[in-house]
Design a protein around this motif. Sequence first.
Motif, mmCIF file in Angstrom:
data_model
loop_
_atom_site.group_PDB
_atom_site.id
_atom_site.type_symbol
_atom_site.label_atom_id
_atom_site.label_comp_id
_atom_site.label_asym_id
_atom_site.label_seq_id
_atom_site.Cartn_x
_atom_site.Cartn_y
_atom_site.Cartn_z
ATOM 1 N N TYR A 128 -6.707 92.909 -26.000
ATOM 2 C CA TYR A 128 -6.930 93.768 -24.835
ATOM 3 C C TYR A 128 -7.667 93.025 -23.722
ATOM 4 O O TYR A 128 -7.933 93.602 -22.673
ATOM 5 C CB TYR A 128 -7.716 95.012 -25.232
ATOM 6 N N SER A 129 -7.970 91.760 -23.937
ATOM 7 C CA SER A 129 -8.607 90.965 -22.882
ATOM 8 C C SER A 129 -7.697 90.826 -21.679
ATOM 9 O O SER A 129 -8.160 90.677 -20.545
ATOM 10 C CB SER A 129 -8.977 89.572 -23.412
ATOM 11 N N ASN A 130 -6.395 90.864 -21.909
ATOM 12 C CA ASN A 130 -5.415 90.828 -20.817
ATOM 13 C C ASN A 130 -4.105 91.439 -21.295
ATOM 14 O O ASN A 130 -3.209 90.720 -21.761
ATOM 15 C CB ASN A 130 -5.185 89.407 -20.322
ATOM 16 N N PRO A 131 -3.947 92.756 -21.194
ATOM 17 C CA PRO A 131 -2.719 93.410 -21.638
ATOM 18 C C PRO A 131 -1.452 92.871 -20.971
ATOM 19 O O PRO A 131 -0.358 93.024 -21.520
ATOM 20 C CB PRO A 131 -2.962 94.882 -21.273
ATOM 21 N N GLN A 132 -1.580 92.233 -19.808
ATOM 22 C CA GLN A 132 -0.397 91.687 -19.139
ATOM 23 C C GLN A 132 0.319 90.654 -19.998
ATOM 24 O O GLN A 132 1.512 90.403 -19.826
ATOM 25 C CB GLN A 132 -0.789 91.069 -17.795
ATOM 26 N N ALA A 133 -0.403 90.047 -20.949
ATOM 27 C CA ALA A 133 0.209 89.044 -21.814
ATOM 28 C C ALA A 133 1.279 89.648 -22.726
ATOM 29 O O ALA A 133 2.143 88.921 -23.235
ATOM 30 C CB ALA A 133 -0.868 88.344 -22.647
ATOM 31 N N PHE A 134 1.231 90.959 -22.916
ATOM 32 C CA PHE A 134 2.240 91.622 -23.742
ATOM 33 C C PHE A 134 3.605 91.656 -23.053
ATOM 34 O O PHE A 134 4.619 91.925 -23.692
ATOM 35 C CB PHE A 134 1.805 93.061 -24.063
ATOM 36 N N LEU A 135 3.630 91.382 -21.761
ATOM 37 C CA LEU A 135 4.865 91.496 -20.984
ATOM 38 C C LEU A 135 5.926 90.501 -21.433
ATOM 39 O O LEU A 135 7.114 90.701 -21.199
ATOM 40 C CB LEU A 135 4.558 91.312 -19.491
ATOM 41 N N VAL A 136 5.521 89.441 -22.086
ATOM 42 C CA VAL A 136 6.488 88.471 -22.607
ATOM 43 C C VAL A 136 7.371 89.116 -23.657
ATOM 44 O O VAL A 136 8.550 88.765 -23.807
ATOM 45 C CB VAL A 136 5.747 87.252 -23.205
ATOM 46 N N LEU A 146 -1.061 100.051 -22.238
ATOM 47 C CA LEU A 146 -2.153 99.295 -22.861
ATOM 48 C C LEU A 146 -3.286 99.057 -21.869
ATOM 49 O O LEU A 146 -4.467 99.145 -22.215
ATOM 50 C CB LEU A 146 -1.626 97.960 -23.385
ATOM 51 N N GLN A 147 -2.924 98.763 -20.623
ATOM 52 C CA GLN A 147 -3.937 98.527 -19.603
ATOM 53 C C GLN A 147 -4.734 99.798 -19.331
ATOM 54 O O GLN A 147 -5.959 99.748 -19.130
ATOM 55 C CB GLN A 147 -3.285 98.035 -18.311
ATOM 56 N N ALA A 148 -4.053 100.936 -19.328
ATOM 57 C CA ALA A 148 -4.735 102.215 -19.113
ATOM 58 C C ALA A 148 -5.746 102.482 -20.226
ATOM 59 O O ALA A 148 -6.864 102.964 -19.969
ATOM 60 C CB ALA A 148 -3.712 103.347 -19.034
ATOM 61 N N GLU A 149 -5.381 102.161 -21.460
ATOM 62 C CA GLU A 149 -6.306 102.326 -22.581
ATOM 63 C C GLU A 149 -7.496 101.382 -22.442
ATOM 64 O O GLU A 149 -8.644 101.768 -22.675
ATOM 65 C CB GLU A 149 -5.572 102.072 -23.893
ATOM 66 N N ARG A 150 -7.192 100.154 -22.055
ATOM 67 C CA ARG A 150 -8.271 99.173 -21.868
ATOM 68 C C ARG A 150 -9.260 99.640 -20.807
ATOM 69 O O ARG A 150 -10.485 99.468 -20.965
ATOM 70 C CB ARG A 150 -7.655 97.816 -21.468
ATOM 71 N N ASN A 151 -8.764 100.251 -19.758
ATOM 72 C CA ASN A 151 -9.618 100.673 -18.651
ATOM 73 C C ASN A 151 -10.585 101.797 -19.022
ATOM 74 O O ASN A 151 -11.536 102.068 -18.282
ATOM 75 C CB ASN A 151 -8.763 101.107 -17.463
ATOM 76 N N LEU A 152 -10.358 102.429 -20.169
ATOM 77 C CA LEU A 152 -11.224 103.526 -20.605
ATOM 78 C C LEU A 152 -12.527 103.019 -21.230
ATOM 79 O O LEU A 152 -13.449 103.806 -21.451
ATOM 80 C CB LEU A 152 -10.490 104.406 -21.623
ATOM 81 N N PHE A 153 -12.601 101.711 -21.503
ATOM 82 C CA PHE A 153 -13.737 101.161 -22.230
ATOM 83 C C PHE A 153 -14.440 100.072 -21.431
ATOM 84 O O PHE A 153 -13.841 99.439 -20.561
ATOM 85 C CB PHE A 153 -13.266 100.592 -23.576
ATOM 86 N N LEU A 154 -15.703 99.836 -21.761
ATOM 87 C CA LEU A 154 -16.489 98.817 -21.073
ATOM 88 C C LEU A 154 -15.917 97.424 -21.283
ATOM 89 O O LEU A 154 -15.978 96.576 -20.397
ATOM 90 C CB LEU A 154 -17.941 98.855 -21.558
ATOM 91 N N SER A 155 -15.389 97.193 -22.467
ATOM 92 C CA SER A 155 -14.824 95.882 -22.794
ATOM 93 C C SER A 155 -13.816 96.065 -23.922
ATOM 94 O O SER A 155 -13.784 97.124 -24.570
ATOM 95 C CB SER A 155 -15.931 94.907 -23.230
ATOM 96 N N PRO A 156 -12.997 95.042 -24.205
ATOM 97 C CA PRO A 156 -12.082 95.146 -25.348
ATOM 98 C C PRO A 156 -12.816 95.421 -26.654
ATOM 99 O O PRO A 156 -12.284 96.101 -27.535
ATOM 100 C CB PRO A 156 -11.403 93.770 -25.367
#
Length: 218
Positions: A128-136, A146-156
């Motif tokens: 979750y450090s960078n959900p954009q990596a899942f785009l591959v 995944l990014q929306a879920e990540r944004n709900l928390f202070l950190s991964p």
Amino acid sequence: MIRIHVFVEGQTEETFVKEILCEHLQQKDIYLNPILVRTSSTNKGGVVSYAKIKPQLNRKCLEDDSAFVTTMFDLYRLPNDFPGSSSIPSTNDPFQKAEYLEQQMSADIKHQNFLPNLLVHEFEGLLYSNPQAFLVWFDQSIVDSLQAERNLFLSPEHINEGPTTAPSKQIIRCCLGYEKPLHGSLIAMDIGLDTIRQQCQHFNQWLTRLENISGGNG
């Protein structure tokens, strides 16, 4: 050269150590040796019982006291016989919880060359450090989720350890076809160690501790 044996839970973590951490630490003249924990005489992987793990840690610490021994175990779903599991302080801070259990494990192992470490809350949290990596591997709508879920928390590392909301459970739910041994380490490589360290405080502290080992066990 400083040698560090790293006990890991599964093949994904083993690959992560070999392909990412080993290369990084070799630049500092530190050699990492990943070791997949044994759950029986024939099976490897998973921390299903601390009673089965402790002898392996003790044995490796004693085999060569000029080397160090560390762990990369998930905080999520630790076995009930893990040191300190029955006396965890009441806290919502995942770092305090991990540090307490690490201290308890260190006190139980009792070797100066042992450096306990728990992943908060599990390996998938690092992804979750960078959900954009899942785009591959997955489409943009999944990445957005995944990014929306990540944004709900202070950190991964704050993504919690609920039975349905832990990082691995959320990734499996979003990413149909996700296979940890295939995708996990490859996505981590795409994210890069620098980004993971910036996003994941506890992981970074552990890696910094390994980097700063100067030899000797005192």
